[in-house]
Design a protein around this motif. Structure first.
Motif, short mmCIF file in Angstrom:
data_model
loop_
_atom_site.label_atom_id
_atom_site.label_comp_id
_atom_site.label_asym_id
_atom_site.label_seq_id
_atom_site.Cartn_x
_atom_site.Cartn_y
_atom_site.Cartn_z
N ARG A 153 0.58 -1.09 -0.07
CA ARG A 153 -0.37 -0.19 0.03
C ARG A 153 0.47 1.28 0.36
N ASN A 154 0.27 2.31 -0.59
CA ASN A 154 0.87 3.40 -0.67
C ASN A 154 1.19 3.80 0.39
N PRO A 155 2.24 4.73 0.78
CA PRO A 155 1.88 5.33 2.32
C PRO A 155 1.70 6.46 2.12
N ALA A 156 1.04 7.55 1.23
CA ALA A 156 1.10 8.20 0.85
C ALA A 156 -0.57 8.02 1.20
N TYR A 157 -1.23 7.27 0.93
CA TYR A 157 -2.87 6.91 1.28
C TYR A 157 -3.08 5.79 2.22
N LYS A 158 -3.55 6.41 3.49
CA LYS A 158 -5.03 5.79 3.99
C LYS A 158 -5.95 4.97 3.56
N ASN A 159 -5.72 3.18 3.60
CA ASN A 159 -5.87 2.80 3.48
C ASN A 159 -6.71 1.19 3.94
N PHE A 160 -7.96 0.87 3.56
CA PHE A 160 -8.60 0.09 4.00
C PHE A 160 -8.76 -1.67 3.06
N GLU A 161 -9.25 -2.37 3.89
CA GLU A 161 -9.45 -3.92 3.46
C GLU A 161 -10.35 -4.50 1.80
N ASP A 162 -10.69 -3.40 2.18
CA ASP A 162 -11.65 -3.72 0.76
C ASP A 162 -10.92 -2.85 -0.14
N ASN A 163 -9.92 -2.50 -0.83
CA ASN A 163 -9.09 -1.54 -1.71
C ASN A 163 -8.72 -1.87 -3.26
N CYS A 164 -10.01 -2.86 -4.14
CA CYS A 164 -9.59 -2.92 -4.99
C CYS A 164 -9.92 -1.75 -6.03
N THR A 165 -10.97 -0.93 -6.05
CA THR A 165 -11.24 0.30 -6.77
C THR A 165 -10.00 1.62 -6.61
N ASN A 166 -10.01 1.47 -5.21
CA ASN A 166 -8.95 2.65 -4.68
C ASN A 166 -7.38 2.63 -5.23
N PHE A 167 -7.09 1.37 -5.54
CA PHE A 167 -5.88 0.87 -6.14
C PHE A 167 -6.02 0.67 -7.47
N ILE A 168 -7.13 1.36 -8.19
CA ILE A 168 -7.62 0.90 -9.46
C ILE A 168 -7.43 2.91 -9.93
N SER A 169 -8.65 3.53 -9.31
CA SER A 169 -8.33 5.05 -9.14
C SER A 169 -6.62 5.43 -9.28
N GLN A 170 -6.16 4.47 -8.04
CA GLN A 170 -4.56 5.70 -7.81
C GLN A 170 -3.96 4.84 -8.54
N CYS A 171 -3.78 3.72 -9.69
CA CYS A 171 -3.41 3.68 -11.54
C CYS A 171 -3.54 4.63 -12.28
N LEU A 172 -4.67 5.15 -12.38
CA LEU A 172 -5.65 6.64 -13.75
C LEU A 172 -4.66 7.75 -12.77
N LYS A 173 -4.63 7.67 -11.19
CA LYS A 173 -4.62 8.93 -11.27
C LYS A 173 -3.08 9.35 -11.90
N ALA A 174 -2.16 7.88 -11.13
CA ALA A 174 -0.54 8.05 -12.09
C ALA A 174 -0.25 7.94 -13.58
N GLY A 175 -1.19 7.30 -14.25
CA GLY A 175 -1.80 7.46 -15.40
C GLY A 175 -1.64 9.47 -16.23
N ASN A 176 -1.76 9.96 -14.94
CA ASN A 176 -1.66 11.76 -14.66
C ASN A 176 -3.52 11.72 -15.32
#
Length: 300
Positions: A153-176
């Motif tokens: 988990r990226n330490p810049a984020y507070k993460n939760f047990e069900d994290n699948c869509t949050n993770f994909i949102s982070q990926c999209l964000k990393a893609g600008n």
């Protein structure tokens, strides 16, 4: 105890590779998932030539009747030989619990995640609205993020047990990808330190957003998985009831041109896109395939 837990995950791989009867009892859902994985690989003409299993103990308690309750992480790695004799690694991490009595394994199963959770990791991004700037989707950057954080988990984020869509949102964000819609949680796609849009964290909401968005982050729905590019998104409705409950990102393709995906919650890397080997899979499963668009893309 640690040695017994390690043996449990190794037994699962022994059964997967060689078809041996497992030495310890498993829930039917686990056994069926292993069988489906074997069938899926055979249908793709991909061979699992080697597998490794590591177990990490999380915590343990002794119950009143003397039963030992253990929670642990199982890290499974498969060396896959593709149709052209090239190789790639598929990896999965499962959170599991086991019950042992007198050093005998009584029960062992994967811990199911509450997929109704709408809690989300919250990144400390600047608060200004990003909508309106020129948007070029950097697919390789999105994939690089997915490869870096698929099992952590990226330490810049507070993460939760069900994290699948949050993770994909982070990926999209990393893609600008630009955010828009703040402060309406039901509008747009955005995140702030202590609040967020539902589309950032909830699989069904992200699916609806990508289906309808005409500005900023937007996508074109495709008919088949083989049309997807790296950095594109797949949404899953496991029960086929119209409510989507999982999201993955395409990070590569096998030699047949079919997507391999990364995901969190049940952390996976280079997993075949169809999820037929998942314990959540049902014959009624539905998929939504999204090709991410940007300002250089044609929407049709």
């Amino acid at each position: 105890m640690k040695r017994l837990i390690q043996q449990t995950v190794e037994d699962r791989l022994e059964y997967l590779i060689n078809g041996h009867v497992m030495r310890q009892p498993q829930l039917i859902s686990d056994a069926e998932a292993v069988d489906r994985k074997k069938e899926l690989f055979a249908r793709r003409h991909v061979e699992i030539v080697k597998a490794k299993a590591k177990a990490k103990l999380l915590h343990s308690t002794i119950q009143d009747d003397g039963t030992l309750h253990v929670q642990y992480l199982a890290h499974l790695t498969y060396v896959c030989k593709d149709v052209d004799d090239s190789f790639y690694l598929e990896e999965q991490i499962e959170k599991r619990e086991a019950f042992l009595y007198n050093d005998m394994l009584v029960k062992d199963h994967m811990i199911e995640v509450d997929r109704q959770s709408e809690e989300i990791a919250l990144v400390r991004f600047q608060d200004e609205e990003e909508f309106g700037r020129a948007f070029h989707y950097d697919r390789r950057a999105a994939v690089q993020y997915a490869e870096t954080y698929w099992n952590k988990r990226n330490p810049a984020y507070k993460n939760f047990e069900d994290n699948c869509t949050n993770f994909i949102s982070q990926c999209l964000k990393a893609g600008n990808a630009p955010t828009r819609g703040y402060p309406n949680r039901g509008s747009g796609w955005w995140v702030r330190p202590h609040t967020w849009s539902y589309s950032w964290t909830v699989a069904h909401s992200l699916k609806n957003y990508l289906t309808t968005s005409k500005a900023g982050l937007r996508a074109k729905m495709l008919k088949e998985a083989k049309e997807l590019s790296i950095g594109d998104v797949i949404c899953y409705d496991f029960e086929g009831d119209g409510r989507y409950n999982h999201t993955t990102i395409v990070v590569d393709h096998d030699k047949s041109g079919m997507p391999l995906v990364n995901a969190q919650t049940y952390d996976s890397r280079m997993r075949y896109w169809s999820y037929e080997d998942s314990t959540a899979y049902t014959p009624s499963i539905r998929y939504a395939f999204f090709h991410i668009l940007d300002d250089a893309s044609k929407s049709s």
